[in-house]
Every structure is written in structure tokens, then in C-alpha cells.
Design a protein around this motif. Structure first.
Motif, PDB file in Angstrom:
ATOM      1  N   ASP A 156       0.846  -1.009   0.105  1.00  0.00           N
ATOM      2  CA  ASP A 156       0.087  -0.136   0.089  1.00  0.00           C
ATOM      3  C   ASP A 156       0.754   1.139  -0.077  1.00  0.00           C
ATOM      4  O   ASP A 156       0.475   2.353  -0.281  1.00  0.00           O
ATOM      5  CB  ASP A 156      -0.935   0.092   1.256  1.00  0.00           C
ATOM      6  N   GLU A 157       2.166   1.151   0.423  1.00  0.00           N
ATOM      7  CA  GLU A 157       2.911   2.218   0.481  1.00  0.00           C
ATOM      8  C   GLU A 157       3.186   3.277  -0.904  1.00  0.00           C
ATOM      9  O   GLU A 157       3.131   2.663  -1.785  1.00  0.00           O
ATOM     10  CB  GLU A 157       4.214   1.969   0.998  1.00  0.00           C
ATOM     11  N   ASP A 158       3.298   4.411  -0.809  1.00  0.00           N
ATOM     12  CA  ASP A 158       3.683   5.178  -1.673  1.00  0.00           C
ATOM     13  C   ASP A 158       5.368   5.290  -1.862  1.00  0.00           C
ATOM     14  O   ASP A 158       6.043   5.487  -1.194  1.00  0.00           O
ATOM     15  CB  ASP A 158       3.206   6.749  -1.495  1.00  0.00           C
ATOM     16  N   ILE A 159       5.620   4.743  -3.064  1.00  0.00           N
ATOM     17  CA  ILE A 159       7.148   4.279  -3.139  1.00  0.00           C
ATOM     18  C   ILE A 159       7.809   5.405  -4.170  1.00  0.00           C
ATOM     19  O   ILE A 159       8.839   5.407  -4.448  1.00  0.00           O
ATOM     20  CB  ILE A 159       7.370   2.985  -3.925  1.00  0.00           C
ATOM     21  N   THR A 160       7.046   6.529  -4.589  1.00  0.00           N
ATOM     22  CA  THR A 160       7.566   7.375  -5.343  1.00  0.00           C
ATOM     23  C   THR A 160       8.775   8.220  -4.963  1.00  0.00           C
ATOM     24  O   THR A 160       9.582   8.639  -5.851  1.00  0.00           O
ATOM     25  CB  THR A 160       6.341   8.541  -5.748  1.00  0.00           C
ATOM     26  N   GLY A 161       8.911   8.259  -3.748  1.00  0.00           N
ATOM     27  CA  GLY A 161      10.242   8.973  -3.113  1.00  0.00           C
ATOM     28  C   GLY A 161      11.218   7.915  -2.893  1.00  0.00           C
ATOM     29  O   GLY A 161      12.513   8.589  -2.510  1.00  0.00           O
ATOM     30  N   VAL A 162      11.266   6.677  -2.961  1.00  0.00           N
ATOM     31  CA  VAL A 162      12.086   5.600  -2.850  1.00  0.00           C
ATOM     32  C   VAL A 162      13.396   5.569  -3.774  1.00  0.00           C
ATOM     33  O   VAL A 162      13.014   5.788  -4.907  1.00  0.00           O
ATOM     34  CB  VAL A 162      11.586   4.154  -2.861  1.00  0.00           C
ATOM     35  N   ARG A 163      14.544   5.725  -3.318  1.00  0.00           N
ATOM     36  CA  ARG A 163      15.544   5.768  -4.297  1.00  0.00           C
ATOM     37  C   ARG A 163      16.596   4.616  -3.964  1.00  0.00           C
ATOM     38  O   ARG A 163      17.580   4.322  -5.050  1.00  0.00           O
ATOM     39  CB  ARG A 163      16.457   7.090  -4.089  1.00  0.00           C
ATOM     40  N   ASN A 164      16.147   3.756  -3.176  1.00  0.00           N
ATOM     41  CA  ASN A 164      17.044   2.476  -2.785  1.00  0.00           C
ATOM     42  C   ASN A 164      16.246   1.224  -2.907  1.00  0.00           C
ATOM     43  O   ASN A 164      15.463   1.340  -2.191  1.00  0.00           O
ATOM     44  CB  ASN A 164      18.031   2.687  -1.399  1.00  0.00           C
ATOM     45  N   PHE A 165      16.764   0.357  -3.418  1.00  0.00           N
ATOM     46  CA  PHE A 165      15.981  -0.896  -3.552  1.00  0.00           C
ATOM     47  C   PHE A 165      15.588  -1.432  -2.152  1.00  0.00           C
ATOM     48  O   PHE A 165      14.344  -2.019  -1.908  1.00  0.00           O
ATOM     49  CB  PHE A 165      16.854  -2.051  -4.510  1.00  0.00           C
ATOM     50  N   GLU A 166      16.535  -1.432  -1.400  1.00  0.00           N
ATOM     51  CA  GLU A 166      16.310  -2.017   0.145  1.00  0.00           C
ATOM     52  C   GLU A 166      15.097  -1.407   0.783  1.00  0.00           C
ATOM     53  O   GLU A 166      14.532  -1.665   1.852  1.00  0.00           O
ATOM     54  CB  GLU A 166      17.549  -1.809   0.634  1.00  0.00           C
ATOM     55  N   ASP A 167      14.980   0.270   0.246  1.00  0.00           N
ATOM     56  CA  ASP A 167      13.864   0.932   0.967  1.00  0.00           C
ATOM     57  C   ASP A 167      12.379   0.639   0.595  1.00  0.00           C
ATOM     58  O   ASP A 167      11.473   1.007   1.010  1.00  0.00           O
ATOM     59  CB  ASP A 167      14.176   2.293   0.924  1.00  0.00           C
ATOM     60  N   LEU A 168      12.202  -0.057  -0.648  1.00  0.00           N
ATOM     61  CA  LEU A 168      11.058  -0.660  -1.202  1.00  0.00           C
ATOM     62  C   LEU A 168      10.298  -1.558   0.065  1.00  0.00           C
ATOM     63  O   LEU A 168      11.091  -2.191   0.658  1.00  0.00           O
ATOM     64  CB  LEU A 168      11.173  -1.344  -2.388  1.00  0.00           C
ATOM     65  N   PRO A 169       9.064  -1.505   0.001  1.00  0.00           N
ATOM     66  CA  PRO A 169       8.380  -2.443   0.646  1.00  0.00           C
ATOM     67  C   PRO A 169       8.784  -3.971   0.401  1.00  0.00           C
ATOM     68  O   PRO A 169       9.237  -4.155  -0.767  1.00  0.00           O
ATOM     69  CB  PRO A 169       6.719  -2.158   0.291  1.00  0.00           C
ATOM     70  N   LYS A 170       8.752  -4.945   1.330  1.00  0.00           N
ATOM     71  CA  LYS A 170       9.299  -6.300   1.201  1.00  0.00           C
ATOM     72  C   LYS A 170       8.655  -7.005  -0.079  1.00  0.00           C
ATOM     73  O   LYS A 170       9.099  -7.529  -0.666  1.00  0.00           O
ATOM     74  CB  LYS A 170       9.291  -7.104   2.532  1.00  0.00           C
ATOM     75  N   ASN A 171       7.203  -6.698  -0.034  1.00  0.00           N
ATOM     76  CA  ASN A 171       6.457  -7.496  -0.923  1.00  0.00           C
ATOM     77  C   ASN A 171       6.944  -6.729  -2.493  1.00  0.00           C
ATOM     78  O   ASN A 171       6.943  -7.433  -3.385  1.00  0.00           O
ATOM     79  CB  ASN A 171       5.003  -6.968  -0.896  1.00  0.00           C
ATOM     80  N   ALA A 172       7.174  -5.438  -2.488  1.00  0.00           N
ATOM     81  CA  ALA A 172       7.493  -5.066  -3.697  1.00  0.00           C
ATOM     82  C   ALA A 172       8.937  -5.501  -4.150  1.00  0.00           C
ATOM     83  O   ALA A 172       9.188  -5.666  -5.492  1.00  0.00           O
ATOM     84  CB  ALA A 172       7.682  -3.645  -3.669  1.00  0.00           C
ATOM     85  N   GLN A 173       9.880  -5.852  -3.119  1.00  0.00           N
ATOM     86  CA  GLN A 173      11.046  -6.266  -3.426  1.00  0.00           C
ATOM     87  C   GLN A 173      10.946  -7.994  -4.068  1.00  0.00           C
ATOM     88  O   GLN A 173      11.616  -8.165  -4.995  1.00  0.00           O
ATOM     89  CB  GLN A 173      11.891  -6.344  -2.185  1.00  0.00           C
ATOM     90  N   ARG A 174      10.007  -8.666  -3.597  1.00  0.00           N
ATOM     91  CA  ARG A 174       9.921  -9.900  -3.771  1.00  0.00           C
ATOM     92  C   ARG A 174       9.270 -10.040  -5.268  1.00  0.00           C
ATOM     93  O   ARG A 174       9.878 -10.887  -6.024  1.00  0.00           O
ATOM     94  CB  ARG A 174       8.987 -10.722  -3.004  1.00  0.00           C
TER      95      ARG A 174
END
Length: 421
Positions: free
Chosen positions: A375-393
Motif C-alpha cells: 500500500d505504501e507510496d514508493i515514488t520517493g524511494v531511491r534505494n531498492f532496500e527501502d522498497l516494501p518487502k512485497n515490492a522487493q519480492r
């Protein structure tokens, strides 16, 4: 010899290549379009505003970049003039443009023929953008075309046009029951844009020297599944969109780009007709289409959207010979509870992981793996590790299924909204 990269589409087009080319163009001396015409568009958002490019390469927004329209293109002189002047009026430097003298001229009657044929086909149409592309390429291979370099000799142009119009007018009047076209009207159209075009015309030797000395970025239009030879024929474009066509379409003789960056969207989308195995129903499509602004850049048509198709994408990666991937529009998936990835097709009662011929593709059914969304807004993320775990998977599984490293992930339309891995 200069370094070279290519940015190509892995799927049906509309993958977000324009923003990737725009991002990479800052490190390139030359950006080249090597096929197609104004039948597709690249949306680019930068400090100058939002732009939809149809003919010009995405390097036009960088002051020191040379932009080339290659020999493999079909060029509508009027549309190029409109696009050039519209963009030039919004930026603060002069666009450096070169047009191959071997490129083909797309004439007004090509557009007329394209529209007439789609109307004749009715519900059996191929999904043409009706920009005249197929008739222009058809004339090229029937040896009826005018080339950009022909504009140096208007007597030759008039003679060639006169011959071509005999056939064109036969089609218009006898097949489509439309009025004939007068030679004078086409000559007037060409004369209107001739001086503008000739300022930029460049021969093959000059372009070849440019490629050898500079860092070059090659920009494809559409995606692998729209390739005239290896795509879902006949629901394809009329040229080869593959990186393999760069030596011919750009005049990059005997060489291939050092890096081939395949662009793939975090979900599936396409404009136009043809089989689309993971397509969602209209109700489920609405959320993705509106959030991702999924409308054709050239036509404005609503894009068909679906779950991520790893079978089609793996095929696209293979035929593009992609050395790395750029994943786009991951941010669009925020807020979806369950995500699906198609990992096999059921064809004639059997599961398979190879991409079938179009005649079988019509009957293919998707086999899915399911993933929890985020559900998180990821538009401000700049590092892969900072993405939600489900997005990383989700991203890691796509990379695993496509057997190619994902080097960048876009999480928004701005140049800065990108995760570099």
C-alpha cells in the motif's frame, strides 16, 4: 571508437522507453532513431515540461546532443516540422538534428490509404494508428518511394511522384471509391517543407564518422512483440524494432551496441489489436489505466492492461538480446492487494513456457503465480532496500523469470524518480 547503447522495448510498446532514453541521453553525444515513424510516441517529463515525442529522438532536451533520424525511418515532413517547432519554442537552445538522406518520405496519400484500408477491414482490422506507416513501408519495398535525398532534385521528385500516383489513384478511385489526388497538391506539400528538411540532411559517410567518434544511444520505437518478423504478426508494425536492425536502420555498419537495455513495464499493457493473454476485464483495468495514465502517446487510445506476462517478456528479452533491463511504473502497482505474474501458458490443454506462434497465441490461457501487494507510496524511494518487502519480492521474481539483471526501476515519471541497482 565511441561507446554505444540501445534502449529497446521488450513487450508491445508503451513500456516507458522515452523516460529511460531521456535519463541516459545526458551521457550520450548522439541519440538515434533507427526505424518507424510518428505512429508511436515517447512521453518525456523534464524541467522544460511534459512532451510527447513521435519522430524526434529523446535527446532533443540535452544541449550538446546530436539527434539523428536514421535511414530505416519513414518521415512525415509536415509532422516533423510541427513537432520540431513546438519543442524548439519551449527550450532555450537550438536542437541539433541530422536526417539521413536514405530515410523514406511519408506522403499525405499514405495516411489517406491507411485510413481507407482500416475502414475497409472493419472488424478484421490490424489496429493501425492510421498515420500512413504501412503504406509508406509498402511503397518502399515496392520501390515507389521518395527518399529524403531526392529533395535535392525536384524534377526527379515530380517524375517519380507522377508514376506513383498512377497506382495510388487507381487504388483510391477503384478500390476505396475516393477522389483521385492531383500531382500539384502533393508537389505543393513537399515544397512547403523542403527547405526546412534540407537544412538537416546528412549523408551516410557523415553519420558513420559521427558514430565512430562519439558516444551513441540508439532509441527504438514500439516493442519486440510488434516487430514485423518476430512479433505477433499481423498485429505488428511495418518495420523491425529489434536491436538487431540497428546496423541497417541507423547505418551503424557491422557493429552492435555494447549494451542493449530492454525496457519492461511492471505490468502488461498494449495499444491496438491482437492476442493479449493476461488482459484484465474492463472493470479491473480501470484502476491501472487511470493511475498509470495508460493512453497511447500517439493516438490517445486507452491501453489494454493486464498482469505481468513473464512468458511474453522472456521472449522479448531473447529476441532483443537484452543485456540488462529497466523496469518501469512499479509505483502504479501500489494499493493493489494481490498481484499476479503469468509463468506459463496453457495451450491445447498443456502448460508451456515458450512463446507460441500467433495462430496458437489466440487460444493460450495464462497460468499465474500470486504475490501479496503493498500500500505504501514508493515514488520517493531511491534505494531498492527501502522498497516494501512485497515490492522487493515481486521485482526479484520478475528478474528471476526473465534471466536478466534489472539495473533500474522507475517509481515515477520525473527524471529523478528512479532506483539504480
Amino acid at each position: 571508437m565511441g561507446h554505444s547503447k540501445a534502449v529497446v522495448g521488450i513487450n508491445w510498446g508503451d513500456e516507458g522507453k522515452g523516460r529511460i532514453v531521456d535519463y541516459l541521453a545526458k551521457d550520450s553525444n548522439v541519440v538515434v532513431r533507427y526505424q518507424g515513424g510518428n505512429n508511436a510516441g515517447h512521453t518525456v517529463i523534464n524541467t522544460y515540461g511534459t512532451f510527447k515525442l513521435h519522430l524526434l529522438p529523446s535527446g532533443v532536451f540535452h544541449k550538446d546532443t546530436v539527434n539523428v533520424l536514421g535511414a530505416g525511418m519513414v518521415i512525415d515532413l509536415e509532422q516533423l516540422s510541427i513537432e520540431y517547432h513546438e519543442i524548439q519554442s519551449r527550450i532555450d537552445f537550438d536542437i541539433d538534428l541530422k536526417i539521413s538522406d536514405k530515410a523514406t518520405i511519408l506522403l499525405p496519400y499514405h495516411v489517406l490509404l491507411d485510413k481507407a484500408e482500416e475502414e475497409r477491414l472493419s472488424d478484421k482490422k490490424f489496429g493501425s494508428t492510421q498515420k500512413g506507416i504501412a503504406p509508406a513501408y509498402g511503397d518502399k519495398f515496392m520501390k515507389r518511394s521518395l527518399k529524403i535525398g531526392d529533395l535535392y532534385n525536384m524534377n526527379y521528385v515530380e517524375e517519380k511522384l507522377s508514376e506513383s500516383l498512377e497506382w495510388v489513384n487507381h487504388l483510391l478511385t477503384e478500390v476505396y471509391e475516393l477522389p483521385a489526388i492531383e500531382l500539384g497538391s502533393v508537389m505543393d506539400w513537399i515544397q512547403t517543407y523542403r527547405d526546412f528538411i534540407l537544412k538537416f540532411v546528412t549523408d551516410t559517410d557523415q553519420l558513420n564518422k559521427l558514430y565512430q567518434e562519439k558516444s551513441v544511444l540508439f532509441e527504438a520505437q514500439l516493442g519486440a512483440l510488434r516487430d514485423i518478423d518476430y512479433g505477433i504478426y499481423p498485429y505488428t508494425t511495418s518495420s523491425s524494432v529489434l536491436a538487431s536492425n540497428i546496423p541497417i536502420g541507423a547505418g551503424y555498419f557491422g557493429r552492435v551496441p555494447s549494451e542493449i537495455i530492454g525496457v519492461v513495464k511492471a505490468f502488461s499493457s498494449c495499444v491496438g489489436e491482437g492476442p493479449f493473454v493476461t488482459e484484465l476485464n474492463e472493470e479491473d483495468s480501470h484502476f491501472l489505466r487511470e493511475k498509470g495514465e495508460e493512453y497511447g502517446a500517439a493516438t490517445g487510445r486507452p491501453r489494454r492492461v493486464g498482469h505481468f506476462d513473464a512468458i511474453a517478456s522472456a521472449y522479448g528479452v531473447k529476441i532483443q538480446a537484452a543485456t540488462e533491463l529497466a523496469l518501469t511504473k512499479l509505483d502504479t502497482l501500489s494499493g493493489i492487494n494481490t498481484l499476479k505474474i503469468c509463468t506459463a501458458y496453457e495451450v491445447n490443454g498443456e502448460n508451456q513456457q515458450s512463446f507460441p506462434h500467433t495462430s496458437l497465441l489466440h487460444h493460450a490461457k495464462p497460468v499465474y503465480e500470486e504475490f501479496e501487494g503493498w500500500d505504501e507510496d514508493i515514488t520517493g524511494v531511491r534505494n531498492f532496500e527501502d522498497l516494501p518487502k512485497n515490492a522487493q519480492r515481486y521485482v526479484s521474481r520478475i528478474e528471476e523469470l526473465l534471466h536478466t539483471t534489472i539495473k533500474s526501476i522507475s517509481v515515477g515519471p520525473e527524471r529523478s524518480q528512479i532506483i539504480l541497482l
